[in-house]
Design an enzyme around this catalytic site. Structure first.
Site, PDB file in Angstrom:
ATOM      1  N   LYS A  73       0.833  -1.215   0.000  1.00 26.73           N
ATOM      2  CA  LYS A  73       0.000   0.000   0.000  1.00 26.73           C
ATOM      3  C   LYS A  73       0.866   1.263   0.000  1.00 26.73           C
ATOM      4  O   LYS A  73       0.630   2.186  -0.777  1.00 26.73           O
ATOM      5  CB  LYS A  73      -0.949  -0.014   1.204  1.00 26.73           C
ATOM      6  CG  LYS A  73      -1.938  -1.178   1.195  1.00 26.73           C
ATOM      7  CD  LYS A  73      -2.953  -1.074   2.307  1.00 26.73           C
ATOM      8  CE  LYS A  73      -2.350  -1.225   3.689  1.00 26.73           C
ATOM      9  NZ  LYS A  73      -1.721  -2.555   3.905  1.00 26.73           N
ATOM     10  N   THR A  74       1.865   1.298   0.872  1.00 26.10           N
ATOM     11  CA  THR A  74       2.764   2.459   0.918  1.00 26.10           C
ATOM     12  C   THR A  74       3.533   2.592  -0.389  1.00 26.10           C
ATOM     13  O   THR A  74       3.696   3.703  -0.914  1.00 26.10           O
ATOM     14  CB  THR A  74       3.744   2.325   2.092  1.00 26.10           C
ATOM     15  OG1 THR A  74       3.017   2.199   3.315  1.00 26.10           O
ATOM     16  CG2 THR A  74       4.653   3.539   2.174  1.00 26.10           C
ATOM     17  N   ASP A 118      -0.846   6.797   6.632  1.00 21.12           N
ATOM     18  CA  ASP A 118      -0.912   5.374   6.966  1.00 21.12           C
ATOM     19  C   ASP A 118      -1.785   5.185   8.212  1.00 21.12           C
ATOM     20  O   ASP A 118      -1.914   6.096   9.039  1.00 21.12           O
ATOM     21  CB  ASP A 118       0.491   4.842   7.231  1.00 21.12           C
ATOM     22  CG  ASP A 118       0.568   3.325   7.107  1.00 21.12           C
ATOM     23  OD1 ASP A 118      -0.428   2.715   6.673  1.00 21.12           O
ATOM     24  OD2 ASP A 118       1.628   2.754   7.428  1.00 21.12           O
ATOM     25  N   THR A 167      -5.588  -1.226   7.399  1.00 12.96           N
ATOM     26  CA  THR A 167      -5.736  -2.676   7.493  1.00 12.96           C
ATOM     27  C   THR A 167      -7.088  -3.038   8.080  1.00 12.96           C
ATOM     28  O   THR A 167      -7.438  -4.210   8.163  1.00 12.96           O
ATOM     29  CB  THR A 167      -4.617  -3.272   8.374  1.00 12.96           C
ATOM     30  OG1 THR A 167      -4.676  -2.652   9.669  1.00 12.96           O
ATOM     31  CG2 THR A 167      -3.245  -3.017   7.768  1.00 12.96           C
ATOM     32  N   ARG A 226       6.415  -8.222   1.685  1.00 12.21           N
ATOM     33  CA  ARG A 226       7.328  -7.791   2.753  1.00 12.21           C
ATOM     34  C   ARG A 226       7.985  -8.986   3.402  1.00 12.21           C
ATOM     35  O   ARG A 226       9.190  -8.987   3.685  1.00 12.21           O
ATOM     36  CB  ARG A 226       6.579  -6.962   3.797  1.00 12.21           C
ATOM     37  CG  ARG A 226       7.486  -6.459   4.936  1.00 12.21           C
ATOM     38  CD  ARG A 226       6.699  -5.661   5.958  1.00 12.21           C
ATOM     39  NE  ARG A 226       6.149  -4.460   5.363  1.00 12.21           N
ATOM     40  CZ  ARG A 226       5.135  -3.775   5.877  1.00 12.21           C
ATOM     41  NH1 ARG A 226       4.538  -4.216   6.976  1.00 12.21           N
ATOM     42  NH2 ARG A 226       4.707  -2.679   5.287  1.00 12.21           N
TER      43      ARG A 226
END
Length: 349
Positions: A73-74, A118, A167, A226
């Protein structure tokens, strides 16, 4: 070479936990859409919206990115700014403690800036209300003076694009959610997509990896880039210490054993959850609070991180009465016993 003695391997597959090595390896993040692997539907739509905004010389509609941690997302927010050719400002909701914190950022942005927040579901109500006007009218409401002399002044700000990431989509308020023009939901990556990401990252890290080794590694990364990049770096270390610049299937197999990660990406904590349900509570049902105490974790961590993947793998069930281990969990852990209700008498094969 990284210092193994100071490395905490216990959270290596915890996508919700970032460590210093994750921050150091920002070079692995793709910079443009063409380099971003996976999430094809999101990429296709976003590419169209970006091109249309560029042609009109207008700011892109506000975006709300929804999905589990570690799915990009980032990275996609940064890519959006790069594709638009505009500035990128980033913060997180917990860092915005007072309205003046938000005002300080928005009063310094340039036109069409991409502003990324975020964990946007954690915004405080006062800040969220200020954000409503900024998103719709590109203005800030500011109170000058105190008491009877107080008055509200509207300060214009340059048109911008807000990109929020969360999230917990259900925790984003309806008024805030309704102000976003595009709300894509990220999905877990397939094994093939993760293998491509691993091969790309290996090239950036200047290490070779066999295709079969990449596929094996991808199988154990919980569908999350990740985690894939984090485990890849550990495999690179194991190969380097062994005197090789090539990560082979044997390297991955041995490395995963040392890290206590099994063939479907479960770590010790995941297996402890299932074993606790089976051994201590007869296979379930058991309440979330009781289960969390039994494994020494918080309820939030249990519900937000561990359970979703165990449920996705078909190893755990959430029922009105509590959590239950499935027959597949017994099979995966190689435990015999009553696999429907649990009799507390399971035995290892």
């Amino acid at each position: 070479m990284e210092d193994f003695d100071n490395t905490d391997f216990s959270s290596i597959v915890r996508a919700d936990i970032r460590n210093s090595f994750d921050e150091q390896d920002n070079k692995l993040r793709p910079k443009m859409l063409k380099d971003f692997l996976g999430q094809e539907a999101i990429k296709g739509n976003l590419s169209t919206f970006i091109e249309a905004a560029k042609q009109r010389q207008e700011p892109l509609d506000h975006l709300l990115l929804i999905g589990p941690p570690g799915l990009g997302k980032t990275t996609l927010a940064q890519i959006t700014a790069n594709e638009l050719g505009v500035d990128f400002k980033v913060t997180s909701a917990p860092a915005l403690e007072k309205p003046k914190d938000l005002a300080g950022i928005l009063s310094t942005i340039t036109e069409r800036t991409v502003f990324f927040i975020d964990e946007i579901h954690r915004l405080k109500p006062a800040i969220e209300e200020m954000l409503y006007i900024a998103m719709e009218d590109y203005e800030l409401d500011w109170i000058i003076g105190q008491g009877a002399a107080a008055r509200t002044v509207r300060i214009p700000i340059p048109p911008f694009t807000l990109v929020g990431a969360t999230t917990k989509a259900g925790s984003v308020s309806s008024p805030l959610r309704s102000r976003f023009g595009f709300i894509p939901r990220f999905e877990f990556y397939t094994q093939e997509e993760l293998a491509k990401i691993i091969i790309r990252s290996a090239g950036i890290l200047d290490v070779q990896i066999e295709k079969d080794a990449a596929l094996l590694l991808a199988q154990c990364c919980r569908g999350t880039p990740r985690v894939a990049n984090r485990v890849l770096r550990r495999m690179r270390d194991f190969a380097q210490v062994a005197g090789s610049n090539v990560i082979t299937v044997e390297t991955v197999d041995e490395g995963l054993k040392k890290l206590d990660i099994d063939e479907i990406g479960l770590e010790k904590a995941d297996r402890d959850i299932l074993l606790s349900i089976i051994r201590n509570f007869g296979g379930g049902p058991v309440g979330a609070e009781t289960l969390a105490i039994s494994i020494g974790e918080s309820i939030d961590t249990l519900e937000d991180y561990y359970e979703p993947y165990l449920i996705q793998c078909g190893l755990l069930q959430r029922t009105p009465k509590g959590r239950m281990a499935t027959a597949k969990a017994y099979e995966h852990l190689k435990i015999e016993g009553d696999k429907t209700a649990g009799d507390g008498q399971g035995t290892l094969f």
